[in-house]
Design an enzyme around this catalytic site. Structure first.
Site, PDB file in Angstrom:
ATOM      1  N   HIS A 142      39.592   8.084  19.350  1.00  0.00           N
ATOM      2  CA  HIS A 142      41.030   8.407  19.857  1.00  0.00           C
ATOM      3  C   HIS A 142      41.951   7.277  19.004  1.00  0.00           C
ATOM      4  O   HIS A 142      41.902   6.140  18.581  1.00  0.00           O
ATOM      5  CB  HIS A 142      41.391   8.144  21.333  1.00  0.00           C
ATOM      6  N   ASP A 162      45.293   6.463  20.016  1.00  0.00           N
ATOM      7  CA  ASP A 162      46.246   5.555  20.816  1.00  0.00           C
ATOM      8  C   ASP A 162      45.514   4.237  21.272  1.00  0.00           C
ATOM      9  O   ASP A 162      44.456   4.131  21.288  1.00  0.00           O
ATOM     10  CB  ASP A 162      46.533   6.254  21.846  1.00  0.00           C
ATOM     11  N   ASP A 166      39.756  -0.998  20.319  1.00  0.00           N
ATOM     12  CA  ASP A 166      39.869   0.137  21.081  1.00  0.00           C
ATOM     13  C   ASP A 166      40.749   1.009  20.882  1.00  0.00           C
ATOM     14  O   ASP A 166      41.972   0.713  21.136  1.00  0.00           O
ATOM     15  CB  ASP A 166      39.928  -0.317  22.621  1.00  0.00           C
ATOM     16  N   GLU A 220      44.443   9.156  24.950  1.00  0.00           N
ATOM     17  CA  GLU A 220      43.161   8.864  25.716  1.00  0.00           C
ATOM     18  C   GLU A 220      43.582   7.625  26.678  1.00  0.00           C
ATOM     19  O   GLU A 220      42.777   7.941  27.801  1.00  0.00           O
ATOM     20  CB  GLU A 220      42.171   8.265  24.761  1.00  0.00           C
ATOM     21  N   GLU A 221      44.225   6.743  26.412  1.00  0.00           N
ATOM     22  CA  GLU A 221      44.630   5.891  27.603  1.00  0.00           C
ATOM     23  C   GLU A 221      45.399   6.225  28.499  1.00  0.00           C
ATOM     24  O   GLU A 221      45.651   5.066  29.536  1.00  0.00           O
ATOM     25  CB  GLU A 221      45.249   4.490  26.841  1.00  0.00           C
ATOM     26  N   ASP A 235      33.663   4.964  21.534  1.00  0.00           N
ATOM     27  CA  ASP A 235      34.502   4.331  22.370  1.00  0.00           C
ATOM     28  C   ASP A 235      34.073   3.651  23.438  1.00  0.00           C
ATOM     29  O   ASP A 235      34.361   4.159  24.662  1.00  0.00           O
ATOM     30  CB  ASP A 235      35.497   5.443  22.666  1.00  0.00           C
ATOM     31  N   HIS A 263      41.599  -4.140  26.160  1.00  0.00           N
ATOM     32  CA  HIS A 263      42.666  -4.055  26.961  1.00  0.00           C
ATOM     33  C   HIS A 263      43.178  -5.170  27.490  1.00  0.00           C
ATOM     34  O   HIS A 263      43.976  -5.583  28.369  1.00  0.00           O
ATOM     35  CB  HIS A 263      42.683  -3.410  28.410  1.00  0.00           C
TER      36      HIS A 263
END
Length: 370
Positions: free
Chosen positions: A74, A76, A104, A137-138, A162, A343
């Site tokens: 992904h 984003d 990520d 995705e987030e 991922d 994150h």
């Protein structure tokens, strides 16, 4: 696979600011890279549904051997991601400042691009290769949720790069995700003059939270309330309050039980206070579960060993695009890239793991040859 080129590419991608719904610049860079490798690249119409400034990237390169494989990541990231400055020290890549690193999932994306490039440069006979890079995705996997997967031939193995953990880690269990938004309604009143005439919607919501099963319910089941919000002021008994939360489990049956318990806590709290509550539940994605002897898992194990990695099965508490794809009949599974502390501003990835992820991509592609 060229480690220096991979590291340079990862750092370049990390520099690109691409929070959810703002992936266009990242998409343009990936498109150029893939087209340079002979892929046909297009973007779908998912932006209309996700609110992103671009669609999901879908690329295809016809092979000279039978077979097909799909590689997914992904584009984003979460925030803060403005001005990311990757720093490499003692074999570890971190962010220089108060930002995420964006491993990520830019580690996964970089590994896909370098792994495929190295195979093409080596003159390997390759199967058909599909590359899918999603948006948003987030945000509960919005991009994948809006993806039409009909372009993938039935049975094509789809590897979603991922997850945290050393490359070679196979996420053979991932949870479903249920979210709710609840609106509690009571009666507003002046908090100093006539509080007796009020019915606090905030008190209802608080009572509901206190009676919910929260946190880690079992090894693979969790629940949480993340937002509580009221309009008004300190001198007003709040007549309306909004609450939102979630529950997850690798067992759909257990997730439904937690959902029922949370729902009952909210309805009971409202009724006891003489108010009301409207609750909207949504299942964002379904669980994924593969047995250790599933052909998809066994293929990854062979590829990992061929790449010099140690294969390991693991359950995850987080969802990924594989949840959406598998729910639509795609043979999709999530694999670890080596990212750690994602994150957060403490996110990092080792150079060895970045390299290992690219080697794994090489072997996954070769494994797909028939």
């Amino acid at each position: 696979m060229k480690p220096d080129r991979l590291l340079d590419l990862f750092c370049e991608l990390a520099h690109i600011e691409s929070p959810s719904r703002h992936e266009a610049v990242m998409a343009k860079r990936c498109k150029a890279e893939l087209e340079g490798l002979g892929f046909t690249v297009r973007f779908d119409d998912s932006a209309e549904r996700t609110g992103s400034d671009t669609g999901n990237l879908i690329a295809f390169r016809a092979g000279s051997a039978a077979g097909a494989v799909a590689l997914c990541g992904h584009m984003d990231t979460v925030r803060p991601c403005k001005g990311i400055e990757p720093v490499v020290e003692d074999g570890v890549i971190r962010s220089a400042g108060g930002t995420i690193l964006s491993a990520d999932d830019k580690a996964g994306v970089a590994a896909i691009l370098e792994g495929v490039r190295s195979l093409i440069e080596a003159g390997e006979t390759l199967p058909d290769v599909h590359v899918v890079l999603t948006t948003c995705e987030e945000m509960h996997l919005l991009g994948a949720g809006a993806l039409d997967t009909s372009f993938l031939p039935e049975g094509t193995p789809c590897y979603v790069l991922d997850a945290d953990g050393d490359p070679g880690t196979i996420i053979n269990q991932a949870p479903c995700h249920c979210t709710f938004t609840a609106t509690f309604r009571g009666k507003s009143a002046h908090a100093g003059v006539e509080p007796e005439r009020g019915v606090s919607a905030l008190a209802m919501a608080a009572q509901a939270v206190c009676h919910m099963p929260l946190g880690r319910i079992s090894a693979h089941t969790t629940s949480n309330v993340g937002v509580i919000e009221c309009d008004g002021a300190t001198n007003v008994v709040p007549g309306t309050c909004w609450l939102s939360g979630e529950c997850r489990s690798t067992s759909l049956e257990r997730a439904r039980a937690e959902r029922s318990a949370m729902d009952e806590a909210m309805r009971s709290a409202a009724a006891q206070a003489g108010g009301s509550v409207d609750i909207e539940w949504r299942t964002d994605y379904l669980p994924v579960s593969y047995a250790s002897d599933h052909p998809l898992v066994e293929g990854v194990i062979r590829a990992a060993r061929a790449a010099g990695l140690r294969p390991r099965l693991a359950a995850s508490g987080g969802g990924a695009d594989a949840n959406i794809l598998a729910g639509r009949g795609v043979s999709a599974i999530t694999l670890a890239t080596g990212m750690a502390n994602y994150h957060s501003c403490d996110e990092y990835i080792t150079v060895d793991n970045l390299n290992g992820c690219a080697r794994l991509v090489e072997q996954l592609v070769l494994e797909a040859r028939e």
